[in-house]
Every structure is written in structure tokens, then in C-alpha cells.
Motif scaffolding. Structure first.
Motif, mmCIF file in Angstrom:
data_model
loop_
_atom_site.group_PDB
_atom_site.id
_atom_site.type_symbol
_atom_site.label_atom_id
_atom_site.label_comp_id
_atom_site.label_asym_id
_atom_site.label_seq_id
_atom_site.Cartn_x
_atom_site.Cartn_y
_atom_site.Cartn_z
ATOM 1 N N LYS A 34 -5.485 0.014 6.363
ATOM 2 C CA LYS A 34 -6.667 0.415 7.137
ATOM 3 C C LYS A 34 -6.393 1.614 8.039
ATOM 4 O O LYS A 34 -7.314 2.308 8.452
ATOM 5 C CB LYS A 34 -7.188 -0.763 7.961
ATOM 6 N N ASP A 35 -5.123 1.840 8.377
ATOM 7 C CA ASP A 35 -4.765 3.044 9.146
ATOM 8 C C ASP A 35 -4.412 4.199 8.218
ATOM 9 O O ASP A 35 -4.222 5.324 8.660
ATOM 10 C CB ASP A 35 -3.535 2.774 10.036
ATOM 11 N N ALA A 36 -4.275 3.892 6.930
ATOM 12 C CA ALA A 36 -3.725 4.886 6.006
ATOM 13 C C ALA A 36 -4.782 5.454 5.058
ATOM 14 O O ALA A 36 -4.461 6.099 4.074
ATOM 15 C CB ALA A 36 -2.583 4.263 5.201
ATOM 16 N N ALA A 37 -6.064 5.234 5.404
ATOM 17 C CA ALA A 37 -7.144 5.661 4.504
ATOM 18 C C ALA A 37 -7.052 7.140 4.155
ATOM 19 O O ALA A 37 -7.404 7.541 3.049
ATOM 20 C CB ALA A 37 -8.490 5.351 5.150
ATOM 21 N N GLU A 38 -6.570 7.956 5.090
ATOM 22 C CA GLU A 38 -6.570 9.402 4.839
ATOM 23 C C GLU A 38 -5.190 9.978 4.524
ATOM 24 O O GLU A 38 -5.037 11.190 4.486
ATOM 25 C CB GLU A 38 -7.146 10.125 6.060
ATOM 26 N N VAL A 39 -4.169 9.124 4.348
ATOM 27 C CA VAL A 39 -2.841 9.698 4.143
ATOM 28 C C VAL A 39 -2.732 10.361 2.779
ATOM 29 O O VAL A 39 -3.416 9.984 1.830
ATOM 30 C CB VAL A 39 -1.672 8.682 4.327
ATOM 31 N N THR A 40 -1.844 11.356 2.707
ATOM 32 C CA THR A 40 -1.757 12.179 1.509
ATOM 33 C C THR A 40 -0.540 11.832 0.651
ATOM 34 O O THR A 40 -0.183 12.569 -0.240
ATOM 35 C CB THR A 40 -1.651 13.661 1.911
ATOM 36 N N PHE A 41 0.129 10.714 0.972
ATOM 37 C CA PHE A 41 1.350 10.380 0.237
ATOM 38 C C PHE A 41 1.301 8.921 -0.231
ATOM 39 O O PHE A 41 0.422 8.161 0.163
ATOM 40 C CB PHE A 41 2.582 10.614 1.119
ATOM 41 N N GLU A 42 2.274 8.546 -1.051
ATOM 42 C CA GLU A 42 2.354 7.182 -1.571
ATOM 43 C C GLU A 42 2.951 6.241 -0.540
ATOM 44 O O GLU A 42 3.882 6.613 0.168
ATOM 45 C CB GLU A 42 3.268 7.160 -2.802
ATOM 46 N N TYR A 43 2.424 5.022 -0.466
ATOM 47 C CA TYR A 43 3.007 4.018 0.427
ATOM 48 C C TYR A 43 2.694 2.644 -0.139
ATOM 49 O O TYR A 43 1.821 2.500 -0.992
ATOM 50 C CB TYR A 43 2.435 4.164 1.841
ATOM 51 N N ARG A 44 3.410 1.630 0.358
ATOM 52 C CA ARG A 44 3.081 0.254 -0.028
ATOM 53 C C ARG A 44 2.171 -0.319 1.033
ATOM 54 O O ARG A 44 2.388 -0.108 2.233
ATOM 55 C CB ARG A 44 4.345 -0.600 -0.096
ATOM 56 N N ALA A 45 1.145 -1.051 0.622
ATOM 57 C CA ALA A 45 0.161 -1.572 1.573
ATOM 58 C C ALA A 45 0.678 -2.833 2.256
ATOM 59 O O ALA A 45 1.075 -3.799 1.606
ATOM 60 C CB ALA A 45 -1.139 -1.876 0.848
ATOM 61 N N LEU A 46 0.659 -2.772 3.570
ATOM 62 C CA LEU A 46 1.124 -3.877 4.390
ATOM 63 C C LEU A 46 -0.092 -4.724 4.773
ATOM 64 O O LEU A 46 -0.936 -4.292 5.526
ATOM 65 C CB LEU A 46 1.749 -3.254 5.636
ATOM 66 N N GLU A 47 -0.199 -5.906 4.190
ATOM 67 C CA GLU A 47 -1.379 -6.735 4.452
ATOM 68 C C GLU A 47 -0.985 -7.933 5.302
ATOM 69 O O GLU A 47 0.182 -8.275 5.406
ATOM 70 C CB GLU A 47 -1.955 -7.249 3.119
#
Lengths: 75, 375
Positions: free
Chosen positions: B197-210
Motif C-alpha cells: 500500500k506504500d509501494a503503489a508508485e514504486v518503479t522497481f521490483e519488490y516482494r509484497a509484505l502483507e
């Protein structure tokens, strides 16, 4: 803007831009303008504060491809 | 008299040992008023270096002779000059190596405690800016949480204890400092986790922390359990490590709570912040040791320089956890907020990968205190 003298402080780190500016300013008459060229980012705030505390007037400053230029009128 | 160089590490010792110390800060008055080296038993005198070019006679009566004296400026050069003037005038003084720039970047690692199945948790205290980051180590593996942009410090530290960095986390998208998370993950081939939810606009790959994500570090089960705790940002996540430690990010601090306005939506997130602090945290064990992502004042430091306190103690003592009236709470976290951190929008965009400022620009963006809390 017509400057009486130009100080080249490009490539010099703090405190040298101010030290050179002060020296050059001592040789000017009141009302004459000193032009300073610097590349140290900190020079902007310091020159403004130095001019103010010394009763000089920072008339103009601009940035031209990484070179900061200042015009200070001796007070 | 001799002029001695003093490193940020030596100054950090004086802060942590609460030593008496005198700082002659030769930066501009505005810079000094905004941000300085804080020490409980420190005394200060501020005069810009350019007022002293004709000599230091005018300030000789301001400098004590019964205390160690440190001259400080932004980047070092001016402090060396003034220290030399003082030395010629007969005083024995030091200058701060690298100036406030180095002070802002200094990290002090502190061992917080042991994990149940072996392993340790370290807190990296960034005294100059009040940022706290963490390394959880178990069986030769390391996880890093809320790292600063001084990525080499973590990588070197992990090497020194023979640990391989395998997971990197950010509890939220930071607005006060530039995260080193992505860079560390790239350099070490670790997994980089972010709350989506904080990463909606990031431009790189990440793993989603739920909410409920479990990550195991090492072969023994040192679980990092994610707990969704929105409010400071909409994605803010808390970690429970080894059932002992609560890494609270910018949601809960020792003496204050997170402010909900840095991503621009204070009014919308008040209810989330209240629910996180007053409901979700209440359901946790009061024995958990809270390890936040910041401190604001030196009183929040323990004797050993660490910043840690039991959750139960915070429920009793932290004002922000003890406001019964919801309206009073809303007002506290939305009205009369302190100024926002320097360049916070640009810092957020950097952390999203949208802009890529060079190192000098990054330094400049991070100047000043963190200002992530309300009290």
C-alpha cells in the motif's frame, strides 16, 4: 551587471570562497560591485549571510552549469 | 597548542556517556538553530566562521578552558581554520572530521539482545538524525530493517560477523531519510520487502509484505511476523521478531507517536492510526520490547545508548497511547504539527525510485532532524 573585480573561487571548498571574497572586497570602494564565481554549494547561504552581516548588498545570483555566480555591492 | 581531529564515533561516545563537552559551532545561525549535535551535558556557542576571519579575540571569553572543546562546521574546512586560530591564541581544541555531514551519517551499532534459538538483534543508532535501523542475525543469515542510505555500514558489519544478508525490509515508505533497502538488496541479492500500500508508485521490483507474512532468518525459526498497522502511512507495518521484539517503525516511538500527515492524508488516516495504537497494539503481549525507527530527544536513549522499552511501559507512560477522547486524539495528530522534515516529498520520490539524486544531493536532502512524531 558591471563588476569592478571578479573573484574566481571555482573548485575551492569552504571557507576559501568567503576568505577570497573578503580579501577582494577590502580593496574595493563603497558602492563598487564584486563578482564571485564558486562551485561549492554551501557558498550560497554563506555569502548571503556574510554580505548581510558586513553591511554589503547581495544584488544578484545565478547558476550556470554548476557554477554559482554572485554580485555583491560593497556597503 | 595542537589542533586535533575528532571523529563522529568519538563524539557519539561522549553523547552516550553523557560527558561534559563544549561545541563551538561555526555554521550559520539558522543552520545551528535548526539542527545541532545534541548532548545532555554539552554546552554550545554559535558564531558563523566568516565573522571570525579577522581573528578569534572577540570570542576568547566564550570558550571554556576547563572542558574539551570541539569546533564544528558543515563539512570540516571552516572548523579546521577556526580551530587553528584558537590554537594560535593558546587554546587546545579539536575539529569534527567531516563536519555535520559526517555526523549525520554516523551509525553506532548496539547489541540489543539475544534471540531464543541463538542469534542477535542489533540496533544501528544514527545519533545525528535520530534514525534507528536493525539487523536480525541467526545462523549466518541476516535481515535488515529500515536501513539508511549508508549501505556499506550494514554490509561491512554483516561481513564482520560472517552473516549473509538475505532479507531487507522497510516498515513503510520513509519521508525523512533515504532508504538503503533497495541498494543493499541489489548488492547482496537479498529479497526486498515493502508494504504494497506504500509501494503503489514504486518503479522497481519488490516482494509484497502483507499482514501475517512470516519470514524465517537462518535455519532456526526466528520469525519476523508482519502486523499491518496503518496511520503514519497507509502501508505502515510492524514486525514481531522472535516473539520478543516489536519493531514499530514510525507508528509508535518511546515518548511520542507517528504523525499521519507526511504522505499528505492526516485527516483520512487518523482513524487508522488510532486503531493501530489503541486496538491492534493492545492485543499484543506487554512484554514485547518496542524498537522504533526513530528517537526525537536524547531522553529516549537508555544508559547504553540504545532506544528500547517494553510495550507495557509505553502503555503506562507514553502520552500518545493514553488519550481516551477520540476528538482530542484527532486534534493532537492533525493540528499544530511540527514542521515537516526537510525535502520530504523529494525523499519519498527517491524512495519510490522516481528520482535518482546523486550522493551530494541526497546528503543535502537529509539535512536536519527527522520530525516524524507528534507528542
Amino acid at each position: 551587471m558591471e563588476a569592478t573585480k571578479v573573484v574566481d573561487a571555482k573548485g575551492l571548498a569552504c571557507p576559501m570562497p568567503i576568505v577570497k571574497t573578503k580579501k577582494a572586497m577590502n580593496e574595493l570602494e563603497t558602492g563598487q560591485v564584486l563578482e564571485i564565481h564558486a562551485t561549492d554549494k554551501g557558498a550560497k547561504n554563506d555569502l548571503a549571510a556574510w554580505a548581510k552581516s558586513g553591511g554589503h548588498e547581495l544584488m544578484k545570483h545565478e547558476e550556470e552549469s554548476d557554477v554559482l555566480k554572485f554580485w555583491i555591492k560593497k556597503g | 597548542m595542537a589542533v586535533k581531529p575528532m571523529t563522529s564515533k568519538e563524539v557519539a561516545k561522549k553523547v552516550m556517556n553523557k560527558e561534559p563537552f563544549f561545541i563551538l559551532d561555526v555554521r550559520n545561525e539558522g543552520d545551528f538553530a535548526d539542527w545541532k549535535i545534541e548532548g545532555e551535558n554539552f554546552d554550545y556557542f554559535n558564531i558563523p566562521y566568516f565573522e571570525l576571519l579577522d581573528g578569534v579575540e572577540v570570542i576568547m571569553d566564550k570558550i571554556p578552558t576547563d572542558k574539551e572543546v570541539l569546533v564544528v562546521c558543515a563539512k570540516e574546512g571552516s572548523s579546521v581554520m577556526i580551530a587553528e586560530f584558537l590554537s594560535e591564541a593558546g587554546l587546545s581544541v579539536s575539529y569534527l572530521v567531516g563536519g555535520m555531514k559526517a555526523w549525520s551519517e554516523h551509525l553506532e551499532p548496539i547489541n540489543i539482545g539475544n534471540l531464543k534459538d541463538g542469534g542477535e538483534i542489533y540496533q544501528f543508532v544514527r545519533l545525528g538524525k535520530g534514525c534507528l535501523s536493525y539487523m536480525v542475525v541467526s545462523n549466518g543469515e541476516a535481515a535488515i530493517i529500515d536501513s539508511t542510505r549508508m549501505t556499506n555500514v550494514y554490509i561491512d558489519f554483516a561481513n564482520s560477523i560472517n552473516a549473509k544478508i538475505t532479507h531487507v525490509f522497510d516498515t513503510h515508505l520513509h519521508a525523512d531519510h533515504i532508504s538503503g533497502g533497495r541498494v543493499i538488496a541489489e548488492m547482496t541479492h537479498a529479497t526486498y520487502w515493502l508494504p504494497p500500500k506504500d509501494a503503489a508508485e514504486v518503479t522497481f521490483e519488490y516482494r509484497a509484505l502483507e499482514d501475517g507474512t512470516e519470514v524465517t532468518i537462518g535455519t532456526t525459526a526466528i520469525n519476523i511476523h508482519a502486523l499491518y498497522s496503518p496511520g503514519h502511512t497507509i502501508g505502515s507495518t510492524t514486525f514481531v521478531v522472535d516473539d520478543q521484539y516489536l519493531l514499530s517503525g514510525d507508528t509508535l516511538f518511546i515518548d511520542s507517536i507517528g504523525r499521519p500527515d507526511l504522505a499528505g492524508l492526516a485527516e483520512d488516516w487518523v482513524a487508522d492510526l488510532r486503531e493501530s495504537l489503541y486496538k491492534r497494539y493492545r492485543e499484543l503481549s506487554e512484554e514485547l520490547v518496542v524498537l522504533p525507527a526513530h528517537f526525537m530527544i536524547l531522553e529516549e536513549l537508555n544508559e547504553d545508548g540504545s532506544v528500547a522499552e517494553k510495550l507495557g511501559t509505553l502503555f503506562a507512560k507514553n502520552h500518545g497511547l493514553n488519550i481516551e477522547d477520540e476528538e482530542v486524539f484527532r486534534k493532537l495528530v492533525t493540528e499544530n504539527l511540527p514542521p515537516q522534515p526537510n525535502a520530504y516529498q523529494e525523499i519519498r520520490e527517491t524512495n519510490m525510485g522516481k528520482i535518482n539524486p546523486d550522493e551530494e544531493k541526497q546528503r543535502e536532502m537529509e539535512i536536519g532532524p527527522n520530525r516524524c512524531a507528534v507528542r
